[in-house]
Design a protein around this motif. Structure first.
Motif, PDB file in Angstrom:
ATOM      1  N   CYS A 262       0.867  -1.174   0.000  1.00  0.00           N
ATOM      2  CA  CYS A 262       0.000   0.000   0.000  1.00  0.00           C
ATOM      3  C   CYS A 262       0.906   1.226   0.000  1.00  0.00           C
ATOM      4  O   CYS A 262       1.875   1.282   0.766  1.00  0.00           O
ATOM      5  N   ILE A 263       0.601   2.179  -0.848  1.00  0.00           N
ATOM      6  CA  ILE A 263       1.445   3.365  -0.968  1.00  0.00           C
ATOM      7  C   ILE A 263       0.595   4.619  -0.780  1.00  0.00           C
ATOM      8  O   ILE A 263      -0.371   4.838  -1.512  1.00  0.00           O
ATOM      9  N   ILE A 264       0.976   5.400   0.224  1.00  0.00           N
ATOM     10  CA  ILE A 264       0.369   6.710   0.446  1.00  0.00           C
ATOM     11  C   ILE A 264       1.429   7.750   0.114  1.00  0.00           C
ATOM     12  O   ILE A 264       2.518   7.728   0.687  1.00  0.00           O
ATOM     13  N   ILE A 265       1.115   8.636  -0.819  1.00  0.00           N
ATOM     14  CA  ILE A 265       1.995   9.786  -1.031  1.00  0.00           C
ATOM     15  C   ILE A 265       1.368  10.970  -0.299  1.00  0.00           C
ATOM     16  O   ILE A 265       0.143  11.093  -0.218  1.00  0.00           O
ATOM     17  N   VAL A 266       2.230  11.829   0.239  1.00  0.00           N
ATOM     18  CA  VAL A 266       1.710  12.943   1.021  1.00  0.00           C
ATOM     19  C   VAL A 266       2.546  14.192   0.772  1.00  0.00           C
ATOM     20  O   VAL A 266       3.771  14.134   0.698  1.00  0.00           O
ATOM     21  N   TYR A 267       1.845  15.290   0.612  1.00  0.00           N
ATOM     22  CA  TYR A 267       2.467  16.611   0.558  1.00  0.00           C
ATOM     23  C   TYR A 267       1.611  17.536   1.417  1.00  0.00           C
ATOM     24  O   TYR A 267       0.462  17.832   1.073  1.00  0.00           O
TER      25      TYR A 267
ATOM     26  N   ALA B 292      -6.722  -0.785   9.823  1.00  0.00           N
ATOM     27  CA  ALA B 292      -8.010  -1.409  10.142  1.00  0.00           C
ATOM     28  C   ALA B 292      -8.454  -2.455   9.119  1.00  0.00           C
ATOM     29  O   ALA B 292      -9.539  -3.022   9.249  1.00  0.00           O
ATOM     30  N   GLN B 293      -7.640  -2.735   8.112  1.00  0.00           N
ATOM     31  CA  GLN B 293      -8.034  -3.689   7.077  1.00  0.00           C
ATOM     32  C   GLN B 293      -8.235  -5.089   7.651  1.00  0.00           C
ATOM     33  O   GLN B 293      -7.454  -5.553   8.484  1.00  0.00           O
ATOM     34  N   SER B 294      -9.261  -5.772   7.175  1.00  0.00           N
ATOM     35  CA  SER B 294      -9.503  -7.159   7.579  1.00  0.00           C
ATOM     36  C   SER B 294      -8.480  -8.096   6.941  1.00  0.00           C
ATOM     37  O   SER B 294      -8.230  -9.188   7.455  1.00  0.00           O
ATOM     38  N   PHE B 295      -7.885  -7.696   5.850  1.00  0.00           N
ATOM     39  CA  PHE B 295      -6.809  -8.434   5.188  1.00  0.00           C
ATOM     40  C   PHE B 295      -5.495  -7.930   5.777  1.00  0.00           C
ATOM     41  O   PHE B 295      -5.194  -6.746   5.716  1.00  0.00           O
ATOM     42  N   ALA B 296      -4.716  -8.828   6.352  1.00  0.00           N
ATOM     43  CA  ALA B 296      -3.567  -8.398   7.147  1.00  0.00           C
ATOM     44  C   ALA B 296      -2.213  -8.522   6.464  1.00  0.00           C
ATOM     45  O   ALA B 296      -1.211  -8.065   7.009  1.00  0.00           O
ATOM     46  N   ASP B 297      -2.142  -9.098   5.270  1.00  0.00           N
ATOM     47  CA  ASP B 297      -0.845  -9.352   4.643  1.00  0.00           C
ATOM     48  C   ASP B 297      -0.456  -8.177   3.744  1.00  0.00           C
ATOM     49  O   ASP B 297      -0.491  -8.263   2.520  1.00  0.00           O
ATOM     50  N   TRP B 298      -0.057  -7.062   4.371  1.00  0.00           N
ATOM     51  CA  TRP B 298       0.266  -5.854   3.630  1.00  0.00           C
ATOM     52  C   TRP B 298       1.465  -5.155   4.271  1.00  0.00           C
ATOM     53  O   TRP B 298       1.798  -5.392   5.420  1.00  0.00           O
ATOM     54  N   GLU B 299       2.074  -4.300   3.477  1.00  0.00           N
ATOM     55  CA  GLU B 299       3.033  -3.310   3.971  1.00  0.00           C
ATOM     56  C   GLU B 299       2.498  -1.953   3.548  1.00  0.00           C
ATOM     57  O   GLU B 299       1.777  -1.848   2.559  1.00  0.00           O
ATOM     58  N   LEU B 300       2.840  -0.940   4.303  1.00  0.00           N
ATOM     59  CA  LEU B 300       2.437   0.422   3.962  1.00  0.00           C
ATOM     60  C   LEU B 300       3.682   1.272   3.812  1.00  0.00           C
ATOM     61  O   LEU B 300       4.519   1.332   4.721  1.00  0.00           O
ATOM     62  N   LEU B 301       3.800   1.910   2.670  1.00  0.00           N
ATOM     63  CA  LEU B 301       4.873   2.863   2.408  1.00  0.00           C
ATOM     64  C   LEU B 301       4.261   4.255   2.393  1.00  0.00           C
ATOM     65  O   LEU B 301       3.398   4.540   1.555  1.00  0.00           O
ATOM     66  N   ILE B 302       4.667   5.084   3.326  1.00  0.00           N
ATOM     67  CA  ILE B 302       4.206   6.471   3.361  1.00  0.00           C
ATOM     68  C   ILE B 302       5.338   7.298   2.778  1.00  0.00           C
ATOM     69  O   ILE B 302       6.433   7.354   3.338  1.00  0.00           O
ATOM     70  N   VAL B 303       5.084   7.933   1.637  1.00  0.00           N
ATOM     71  CA  VAL B 303       6.139   8.615   0.899  1.00  0.00           C
ATOM     72  C   VAL B 303       5.873  10.123   0.935  1.00  0.00           C
ATOM     73  O   VAL B 303       4.898  10.601   0.360  1.00  0.00           O
ATOM     74  N   ASP B 304       6.746  10.836   1.627  1.00  0.00           N
ATOM     75  CA  ASP B 304       6.599  12.280   1.749  1.00  0.00           C
ATOM     76  C   ASP B 304       7.221  12.982   0.543  1.00  0.00           C
ATOM     77  O   ASP B 304       8.314  12.641   0.104  1.00  0.00           O
ATOM     78  N   ASP B 305       6.497  13.957   0.024  1.00  0.00           N
ATOM     79  CA  ASP B 305       6.944  14.694  -1.168  1.00  0.00           C
ATOM     80  C   ASP B 305       7.417  16.105  -0.807  1.00  0.00           C
ATOM     81  O   ASP B 305       6.987  17.085  -1.398  1.00  0.00           O
ATOM     82  N   GLY B 306       8.262  16.201   0.219  1.00  0.00           N
ATOM     83  CA  GLY B 306       8.816  17.507   0.571  1.00  0.00           C
ATOM     84  C   GLY B 306       7.886  18.363   1.400  1.00  0.00           C
ATOM     85  O   GLY B 306       7.932  19.601   1.303  1.00  0.00           O
TER      86      GLY B 306
END
Length: 142
Positions: free
Chosen positions: A7-12, A27-41
Motif C-alpha cells: 500500500c502506498i500513500i503519497i503525502v504533501y 483497520a483492514q480485515s486483510f492483514a498481509d500488507w506493507e504500507l509505504l508512506i512517501v513524503d513529497d517535501g
C-alpha cells in the motif's frame, strides 16, 4: 517476508488527514500488507506523522522521502514508493482518503481468483459533506 500487497500513500502537506488514512490501512480485515508512506517535501508535520507510524509498526509501515527532501510531484513520489514496494500487488491511497475495512480483502480475492486481471478498483465516495454545513456540492459515488 514478502507481503501480498504494498500500500502506498503519497503525502504533501497532508498533516490534517494523514493519520486517518493510515488508520484505515491498519483497520483492514486483510492483514498481509506493507504500507509505504512517501513524503513529497512537506513543510508541515506530515513527515513526522509518517515516521511515528513507521516506528510504531516497524514490520508493516515504512516512511520514505526523496533524497533531497524536496517536492518532486505526485508521479515521482509514487514512483519512489513503487521502487521500494515488495508486494505482489500494489494499492494506492491518497493522504486525504480512507479505505473501508474490507477493501483489500475483496480486491485481493478478485486478483487471486482471476490471474488474467491486471487491476481492480471500487467505487469511490466523493464526500463533500464531511464538515456539516460547508458542502457546496452533494456527495456522490464515482
Amino acid at each position: 517476508m514478502t507481503p501480498k500487497v504494498s500500500c502506498i500513500i503519497i503525502v504533501y502537506n497532508g498533516e490534517e488527514f494523514l493519520g486517518e488514512a493510515v488508520e484505515s490501512v491498519l483497520a483492514q480485515s486483510f492483514a498481509d500488507w506493507e504500507l509505504l508512506i512517501v513524503d513529497d517535501g512537506s513543510t508541515d508535520s506530515s513527515r513526522g506523522i509518517a515516521q511515528r507510524f513507521a516506528q510504531a509498526f516497524p514490520g508493516n509501515i515504512r516512511s520514505l522521502c526523496h533524497a533531497d527532501g524536496r517536492n518532486h510531484g505526485m508521479s515521482s513520489t509514487r514512483n519512489l514508493g513503487l521502487s521500494h514496494a515488495r508486494g505482489d500487488y500494489v494499492a494506492f491511497l491518497d493522504a486525504d482518503d480512507v479505505w473501508l475495512p474490507n477493501k483489500l480483502m475483496a480486491q485481493v480475492a478478485v486478483l487471486d481468483a482471476q490471474p488474467d486481471v491486471g487491476a481492480t478498483y471500487g467505487r469511490a465516495l466523493i464526500w463533500h459533506s464531511w464538515v456539516e454545513g460547508t458542502a457546496k456540492e452533494a456527495d456522490f459515488f464515482l
